[in-house]
Design an enzyme around this catalytic site. Structure first.
Site, PDB file in Angstrom:
ATOM      1  N   ASP A 153      15.632 -40.266  10.356  1.00 46.85           N
ATOM      2  CA  ASP A 153      16.732 -39.302  10.474  1.00 46.85           C
ATOM      3  C   ASP A 153      16.467 -38.051   9.631  1.00 46.85           C
ATOM      4  O   ASP A 153      16.593 -36.916  10.105  1.00 46.85           O
ATOM      5  CB  ASP A 153      18.044 -39.965  10.020  1.00 46.85           C
ATOM      6  CG  ASP A 153      19.214 -39.602  10.912  1.00 46.85           C
ATOM      7  OD1 ASP A 153      18.969 -39.018  11.986  1.00 46.85           O
ATOM      8  OD2 ASP A 153      20.359 -39.902  10.551  1.00 46.85           O
TER       9      ASP A 153
ATOM     10  N   ASP B  21      24.503 -43.927  14.125  1.00 45.55           N
ATOM     11  CA  ASP B  21      25.236 -43.919  12.858  1.00 45.55           C
ATOM     12  C   ASP B  21      26.313 -45.002  12.825  1.00 45.55           C
ATOM     13  O   ASP B  21      26.904 -45.258  11.764  1.00 45.55           O
ATOM     14  CB  ASP B  21      25.865 -42.543  12.626  1.00 45.55           C
ATOM     15  CG  ASP B  21      24.819 -41.443  12.573  1.00 45.55           C
ATOM     16  OD1 ASP B  21      23.724 -41.708  12.046  1.00 45.55           O
ATOM     17  OD2 ASP B  21      25.082 -40.335  13.081  1.00 45.55           O
TER      18      ASP B  21
END
Length: 481
Positions: free
Chosen positions: A332, A392
């Site tokens: 990420d 997420d």
């Protein structure tokens, strides 16, 4: 050139006056608008949309001290503005029948032009006169974007609820496994029903590598692969919605009539449920660009997808959780913060893919979307959304699910599950705080992963169960096929 968005506040002549706001596009380098209505000056609107105002001869002598609206076309914005200013106008609105775009011309040749210039939709001018009457007073202002939007609260509730429910569901499945092991006759039946997939450290590394390759391929071949992702999402979300609803339907004691086909027996209600879930995915696929309501269906399908993923994919131990969350955190951060130094246009690969590279109208359906709720120029001009990627939710959710299963296996009164869920909620709040302060997109895993991993480790250390928590329970090993 980035468009500056503002608000045209219109007031009718009725008592009390009816008011309405409309979207405008302006150039902040040419025009400085007040930030609130308190400092705004109202002007009487003169509708001259029958002309494009490219010469003084087109304009009747009705402009003095008024806000004038003319049609777009045939000459530049600044040429129109100079003519309007010379004829005494105090504000120029240019109506456009096409999509609003940035106002940009060569200002150096028109330094004498000082009146405010704004672009407005022609349909808004028509609506203004139909709603407020022919005598309308208008003013322009551009309020600053709110630092906090209530859509973040909705995103927070969706994310935390999905993680908590997915973890709880995984724990329910684990409890059923524990009951089945006590009965040798039920063990084989339970194994046949089991649909879980267990991640080992090797499969975790392979999974992250596939994610990296897929993101890079999307960056370079977005306009083709986006339709593959949409198709996969429709199929996976329909199956996930079916699995989620079937678990609820299975608890209903009535309506269990069955039919036999091809030597197999199936409940009629499950056939209707499958048709309903398929129809929901098809409706979303057909109307996915209808921003006013399609986001609701996308969020429902997305939540079902995340729940099913969290329940189905089992992490065998905390070691695998640490490897998965740690690698995806690096993934990420790299694709958000490091890739701008590599790409030609200096843009983040992650942000480009999420937004649709090169202005592609098709967006990846891998996010929870909630329209912004605070009144602003953006909500008038467009329908901006607050977004949260499925990753997420799913990635920390797998850790929460492991904590819940460990609670079930060790009879630890849900301490791991509750602590990890609270840590996830704290991480989400921290993400939103940093987002508001930095005013740029954030890799949420940068905050979610440390919060959940550190909290789970502290609970295991405090309870003197770190070794068992790290390696997983012997029950899981015994159930490996």
């Amino acid at each position: 050139v980035a468009a500056d968005e503002g608000i045209l506040h219109a007031s009718g002549s009725t008592v009390p006056p009816a008011t309405k706001d409309y979207c405008i596009i302006y150039n902040s380098k040419w025009t400085s608008l007040p930030k609130s209505l308190d400092n705004a000056t109202f002007r009487t609107l003169e509708n001259l949309t029958s002309t494009v105002l490219c010469s003084s001869s087109e304009a009747p002598g009705l402009m003095k001290d008024k806000a004038v609206v003319v049609m777009r076309g045939n000459c530049t914005f600044l040429e129109k503005a100079r003519i309007a200013q010379n004829l005494g106008a105090k504000m120029l609105l240019i109506a456009s029948k096409s999509r609003l775009s940035s106002i940009s011309d060569n200002k150096t040749d028109f330094e004498d032009v000082t009146l405010p210039i704004a672009l407005i939709r022609y349909n808004d001018i028509v609506d203004m006169q139909q709603t407020l009457g022919k005598e309308v007073n208008v003013t322009l202002y551009s309020p600053p974007l709110p630092q906090f939007d209530y859509s973040m609260v909705v995103i927070f509730l969706i994310a935390v609820s999905t993680v908590a429910l997915g973890g709880y569901w995984s724990g329910v499945a684990e409890l059923e496994n524990l009951k089945a092991i006590a009965s040798p006759g039920e063990r084989e039946t339970r194994r046949k029903k089991e649909e879980n997939v267990t991640f080992t450290p090797v499969t975790v590394i392979l999974f992250v590598a596939i994610c990296c390759v897929m993101l890079v391929l999307l960056y370079f071949f977005y306009k083709w692969l986006v339709y593959v992702i949409i198709s996969v999402f429709c199929l996976a979300s329909a199956m996930s919605l079916y699995n989620c609803l079937a678990a609820l339907v299975g608890e209903i004691p009535f309506g269990q009539c069955r039919i036999t086909c091809c030597n197999k027996t199936i409940e009629v209600r499950l056939i209707f449920l499958a048709v309903f879930c398929t129809a929901a995915a098809v409706v979303w696929a057909v109307f996915r660009n209808e921003d006013r309501w399609a986001w609701i269906l996308q969020d429902i399908l997305g939540v079902a997808f995340c729940l099913n993923f969290i329940k189905t994919l089992k992490m065998p131990n905390f070691k695998s959780c640490v490897i998965l969350l740690g690698l995806l955190l690096l993934y990420d951060v790299f694709f958000v913060f490091i890739t701008p130094f590599i790409t030609k246009n200096g843009a983040s690969i992650m942000v480009e893919v999420a937004a649709g590279p090169f202005g592609n109208s098709e967006k990846l359906p891998v996010v929870i979307r909630v329209p912004r709720l605070e009144h602003s120029a953006s909500t008038l001009c467009d329908l901006p959304f607050s977004l949260l990627g499925f990753g997420d939710i799913i990635v920390p959710g797998l850790l929460v699910a492991y904590c819940r299963r460990f609670d079930v296996q060790t009879s630890s009164s849900s301490i791991y599950f509750i602590s990890c869920t609270i840590a996830y909620a704290v991480g989400m709040v921290l993400t939103f705080v940093v987002l508001a302060l930095m005013k740029m997109g954030q890799p949420a895993l940068l905050y979610l992963v440390p919060c959940t991993l550190i909290t789970s480790s502290l609970v295991a250390w405090r309870r003197k169960e770190m070794k068992k928590f790290w390696k997983g329970s012997s029950y899981q090993v015994g159930w490996s096929p």
